[in-house]
Write an enzyme that holds these catalytic residues in place. Sequence first.
Site, PDB file in Angstrom:
ATOM      1  N   GLU A 174      81.466  -1.451  79.596  1.00  0.00           N
ATOM      2  CA  GLU A 174      82.208  -2.648  79.960  1.00  0.00           C
ATOM      3  C   GLU A 174      81.377  -3.452  80.959  1.00  0.00           C
ATOM      4  O   GLU A 174      80.675  -2.881  81.787  1.00  0.00           O
ATOM      5  CB  GLU A 174      83.559  -2.276  80.598  1.00  0.00           C
ATOM      6  CG  GLU A 174      84.538  -1.743  79.587  1.00  0.00           C
ATOM      7  CD  GLU A 174      85.875  -1.380  80.205  1.00  0.00           C
ATOM      8  OE1 GLU A 174      86.217  -1.905  81.278  1.00  0.00           O
ATOM      9  OE2 GLU A 174      86.580  -0.561  79.596  1.00  0.00           O
ATOM     10  N   LEU A 272      72.581   7.826  89.211  1.00  0.00           N
ATOM     11  CA  LEU A 272      72.451   8.640  90.421  1.00  0.00           C
ATOM     12  C   LEU A 272      72.901   7.833  91.639  1.00  0.00           C
ATOM     13  O   LEU A 272      72.461   8.105  92.744  1.00  0.00           O
ATOM     14  CB  LEU A 272      71.000   9.098  90.600  1.00  0.00           C
ATOM     15  CG  LEU A 272      70.508  10.214  89.676  1.00  0.00           C
ATOM     16  CD1 LEU A 272      69.054  10.551  89.966  1.00  0.00           C
ATOM     17  CD2 LEU A 272      71.368  11.473  89.824  1.00  0.00           C
ATOM     18  N   GLY A 279      85.438   6.128  87.186  1.00  0.00           N
ATOM     19  CA  GLY A 279      86.747   5.773  86.636  1.00  0.00           C
ATOM     20  C   GLY A 279      86.556   5.121  85.290  1.00  0.00           C
ATOM     21  O   GLY A 279      85.563   5.377  84.601  1.00  0.00           O
ATOM     22  N   CYS A 282      86.954   5.555  79.903  1.00  0.00           N
ATOM     23  CA  CYS A 282      86.167   6.454  79.056  1.00  0.00           C
ATOM     24  C   CYS A 282      85.866   7.809  79.689  1.00  0.00           C
ATOM     25  O   CYS A 282      86.260   8.843  79.135  1.00  0.00           O
ATOM     26  CB  CYS A 282      84.863   5.778  78.662  1.00  0.00           C
ATOM     27  SG  CYS A 282      85.157   4.179  77.898  1.00  0.00           S
TER      28      CYS A 282
HETATM   29  C1  UGA Z   1      80.846   4.433  79.679  1.00  0.00           C
HETATM   30  C2  UGA Z   1      79.455   4.761  79.116  1.00  0.00           C
HETATM   31  O1  UGA Z   1      78.453   4.402  80.081  1.00  0.00           O
HETATM   32  C3  UGA Z   1      79.206   4.016  77.813  1.00  0.00           C
HETATM   33  O2  UGA Z   1      77.950   4.388  77.272  1.00  0.00           O
HETATM   34  C4  UGA Z   1      80.320   4.376  76.830  1.00  0.00           C
HETATM   35  O3  UGA Z   1      80.195   3.650  75.612  1.00  0.00           O
HETATM   36  C5  UGA Z   1      81.660   4.033  77.429  1.00  0.00           C
HETATM   37  O4  UGA Z   1      81.814   4.761  78.671  1.00  0.00           O
HETATM   38  C6  UGA Z   1      82.717   4.435  76.438  1.00  0.00           C
HETATM   39  O5  UGA Z   1      82.864   5.636  76.173  1.00  0.00           O
HETATM   40  O6  UGA Z   1      83.328   3.555  75.818  1.00  0.00           O
HETATM   41  P1  UGA Z   1      81.914   2.399  81.069  1.00  0.00           P
HETATM   42  O7  UGA Z   1      83.147   3.253  81.180  1.00  0.00           O
HETATM   43  O8  UGA Z   1      82.050   0.973  80.701  1.00  0.00           O
HETATM   44  O9  UGA Z   1      80.885   3.046  79.993  1.00  0.00           O
HETATM   45  O10 UGA Z   1      81.238   2.420  82.497  1.00  0.00           O
HETATM   46  P2  UGA Z   1      79.919   3.009  83.194  1.00  0.00           P
HETATM   47  O11 UGA Z   1      79.022   1.902  83.534  1.00  0.00           O
HETATM   48  O12 UGA Z   1      79.364   4.150  82.454  1.00  0.00           O
HETATM   49  O13 UGA Z   1      80.555   3.550  84.574  1.00  0.00           O
HETATM   50  C7  UGA Z   1      81.562   4.558  84.572  1.00  0.00           C
HETATM   51  C8  UGA Z   1      81.945   4.907  85.993  1.00  0.00           C
HETATM   52  O14 UGA Z   1      80.877   5.573  86.650  1.00  0.00           O
HETATM   53  C9  UGA Z   1      82.284   3.704  86.872  1.00  0.00           C
HETATM   54  O15 UGA Z   1      83.395   4.023  87.675  1.00  0.00           O
HETATM   55  C10 UGA Z   1      81.027   3.508  87.711  1.00  0.00           C
HETATM   56  O16 UGA Z   1      81.274   2.874  88.940  1.00  0.00           O
HETATM   57  C11 UGA Z   1      80.593   4.961  87.898  1.00  0.00           C
HETATM   58  N1  UGA Z   1      79.155   5.121  88.206  1.00  0.00           N
HETATM   59  C12 UGA Z   1      78.223   4.814  87.283  1.00  0.00           C
HETATM   60  C13 UGA Z   1      78.781   5.624  89.457  1.00  0.00           C
HETATM   61  O17 UGA Z   1      79.632   5.915  90.310  1.00  0.00           O
HETATM   62  N2  UGA Z   1      77.454   5.821  89.706  1.00  0.00           N
HETATM   63  C14 UGA Z   1      76.494   5.533  88.798  1.00  0.00           C
HETATM   64  O18 UGA Z   1      75.295   5.756  89.099  1.00  0.00           O
HETATM   65  C15 UGA Z   1      76.877   5.020  87.568  1.00  0.00           C
END
Ligand code: UGA
Length: 438
Positions: A174, A272, A279, A282
């Site tokens: 997203e 990292l 959150g 997904c």
């Molecule tokens: C995630 C996956 O990254 C996508 O590849 C996948 O398609 C998607 O789920 C899905 O299954 O539909 P998304 O939920 O949009 O995507 O968000 P991310 O960017 O992955 O972040 C997820 C959570 O991890 C967020 O709360 C973000 O703040 C946190 N995060 C991410 C961290 O705390 N640290 C990081 O280094 C990276």
Amino acid sequence: MKQKLMFLCVFTFLQISCYKVAVVGTGYVGLVMGAALADFGHTVQCVDIVQEKINQLNKGIIPIYEPGLEELVVKNTASQKLSFSTNIQHALEQAEIIILAVGTPMRQDGTADASAIFAALETVADVLQDHVYRIVCIKSTVPIGTADLIKNMLAERCTTGSFDVVSNPEFLREGCAVKDFMEPERVIVGATSPKAVAILQELYQPLQQKHIPFFVTDSATAETIKYASNAFLAIKIAYINEIAELCQKTGANIFDVAHGMGLDSRIGNKFLTPGPGYGGSCFPKDTNALLKKAEALAMDLRTVRAAIEANDAHKKNLVNKVAALVPGGLTGKAVAVLGLAFKANTDDVRESAAIDVINGLLEHGATVYAYDPLAMPNMKKIVPNIHYAASAQEALQHADAAIVLTEWEEFKNLKASNKKLCKLNIPVLDTRNILRES
Ligand code: UGA
């Protein structure tokens, strides 16, 4: 059945096979995918059971915030490559490829609820009676084994039908879903039929021209790749958050630790960044569903379980950390919550750490002043009984303490020194480590 379109490139003629596609479900995945496939040259009908959403889309109003999506929708509806309807039967009858992109939310018990998929399949089964070959492509994240289940179910229901079922998991994030669709790191296709694989290759042909890996495997493996990828990333985040806690106690610098770790190509420098806990719609859902799938097979995925537990504990502990900053505790105090979306560049608050934090603050008897540049309308539906401010400054005006939960650009202008916001001199917990040190 296929229309051939000729695209003139600078040095060569490329022949693109265009398909009639129906996308069922106009959430983040379905809408982005439908608009992007239309942009590739296919004729796409996006269908949804929610009339209001379709009415909005037909007026060019996008019900979600996703950078670049509005332009893509407007451009491709104008060229009549993209249309929206609630008439699922009609859209499926016309389609050569049916893409199922409906939601599979988490049930109370942690399993994934695939009932929307099976509801849509009722219409798919009816339509397949017409003997016309179609591909049924499962884009939603579904429990491992679902594509095979669907194959068997459709084969029983449509003895005269001609179809292939394909698993094609999505990896869009997203906030950058359009870019992720146009420049993915891989396309995963779970299919055993060479005919279906060839058609999917043509569906994604513009990506093949960019040399994006197109990996073909069986459907159960494709479904597992999706869950295993999300769970791995969740584990990585839960791990770095625990190491960040350790660094706070040892005095080590977590950013240097993460950087030093990431220099090892076996570890990699992505995912990292410590934060308030992962959150979104997904990671929490998919880690729980994977755990439940394993449990149903009489095994425990201990690493995944640990990540879920560590992440939940991390989110819940944020309130204690705020309380520790406020002399005399939180009762009767006002706290500014800056950032409600589960991450920046989205208005999505599903499973956002802000929900745990706000509920925890209210339980402690604090008054909450919340602000988010995009996500307040969505949070108001979940937590209506707090104060919503028009700006970060307004939320801070009343506050005895503050917590920053989302890494929005505009919060990066706030200055802090020694865990206090400058000028206002109020204690702040910067969970994203984005405030400028003065
Ligand atoms: C995630 C996956 O990254 C996508 O590849 C996948 O398609 C998607 O789920 C899905 O299954 O539909 P998304 O939920 O949009 O995507 O968000 P991310 O960017 O992955 O972040 C997820 C959570 O991890 C967020 O709360 C973000 O703040 C946190 N995060 C991410 C961290 O705390 N640290 C990081 O280094 C990276």
